[in-house]
Design an enzyme around this catalytic site. Sequence first.
Site, PDB file in Angstrom:
ATOM      1  NE  ARG A   1      -2.133  -1.236   3.692  1.00 20.20           N
ATOM      2  CZ  ARG A   1      -2.586  -0.961   4.827  1.00 20.20           C
ATOM      3  NH1 ARG A   1      -3.577  -0.558   4.926  1.00 20.20           N
ATOM      4  NH2 ARG A   1      -1.760  -1.446   5.547  1.00 20.20           N
TER       5      ARG A   1
ATOM      6  CG  ASN B   1      -4.010  -4.253   3.311  1.00 20.56           C
ATOM      7  OD1 ASN B   1      -3.279  -4.124   2.272  1.00 20.56           O
ATOM      8  ND2 ASN B   1      -3.192  -4.301   4.411  1.00 20.56           N
TER       9      ASN B   1
END
Length: 93
Positions: free
Chosen positions: A21, A39
């Site tokens: 990320r 996520n």
Amino acid sequence: MADRVRARIVVSGRVQGVAFRQSAADEGRRLGVKGWVRNLPDGRVEAEVEGERAAVGALVRWCHAGPPAARVDGVEVEWVDPAGDLGAFEIRF
């Protein structure tokens, strides 16, 4: 005006716990695209991005490799109409 596109991206493999990320957000900012990354509960990573066609395409290509610690098994991309409603690239929790 540049040709703008929007993509919803879902990346599978070893993509959580490997800075995917953060790396995707850094790459998105570097490319100048708007959007977010997060996520998913099933272990995948999802992103929605909008920007110039070349920049969004570059981020999609980046997702196929990800950061060094990641192992990308698959990348699903859905192209949708740009809406202009995304802000600076961010990590969502």
